[in-house]
Design a protein around this motif. Structure first.
Motif, mmCIF file in Angstrom:
data_model
loop_
_atom_site.group_PDB
_atom_site.id
_atom_site.type_symbol
_atom_site.label_atom_id
_atom_site.label_comp_id
_atom_site.label_asym_id
_atom_site.label_seq_id
_atom_site.Cartn_x
_atom_site.Cartn_y
_atom_site.Cartn_z
ATOM 1 N N ASP A 30 -2.117 -4.585 -1.571
ATOM 2 C CA ASP A 30 -1.945 -3.646 -0.379
ATOM 3 C C ASP A 30 -1.488 -4.586 0.793
ATOM 4 N N SER B 212 0.917 -1.150 0.076
ATOM 5 C CA SER B 212 -0.108 -0.056 -0.074
ATOM 6 C C SER B 212 0.980 1.244 0.115
ATOM 7 N N LYS C 82 -2.003 0.708 -7.864
ATOM 8 C CA LYS C 82 -3.013 -0.048 -7.717
ATOM 9 C C LYS C 82 -2.968 -1.582 -7.750
#
Length: 126
Positions: free
Chosen positions: A53, A44, A49
């Motif tokens: 994360d 993260s 994207k």
């Protein structure tokens, strides 16, 4: 770089290349050279994207290890949607060759032509 792939049901294009400690994903350069040997940070913290994360970006020896999302479709091959073992790619330099997760195409059988006015589609009783 050792890249582990995390199948994700998303409709995102994914192209990447590697040069040294920089990975370029869809035109965005991500410089990971600041991670020293034996250290790690959460995916993260990268701010992209495609980095998972909950997985870590870490350097082990001289090699960076991290996990990227692999876009798959509901009808992608099963070995990419639900792999029995994690898919890992070892990339030194150049384009990253991701598996082809394109949906499986099944060709339909060719059906006979049905002309107007034919009863039962032109079939004859034996």
């Amino acid at each position: 770089m050792k890249i582990k792939l995390w199948p994700d049901l998303v409709n995102w294009p994914l192209e990447a290349s590697v040069l040294g400690d920089v990975i370029t994903i869809n035109g965005e350069d991500i410089d990971l050279s600041g991670i020293p040997d034996g250290f790690r940070l959460p995916g993260s913290a990268v701010g992209n994207k495609f980095f998972v994360d909950t997985e870590f970006v870490e350097r082990i020896g001289k090699k960076l290890h991290f996990t990227l999302r692999l876009p798959v479709h509901w009808d992608s091959p099963e070995e990419y949607r639900n792999p029995s073992e994690p898919i890992t790619i070892d990339v030194r330099s150049g384009p990253v060759k991701f598996p082809d997760t394109s949906p499986v195409v099944i060709l339909a059988a060719e059906l006979p032509e049905i002309r107007e006015g034919q009863e039962n589609g032109g079939l004859e009783q034996a």
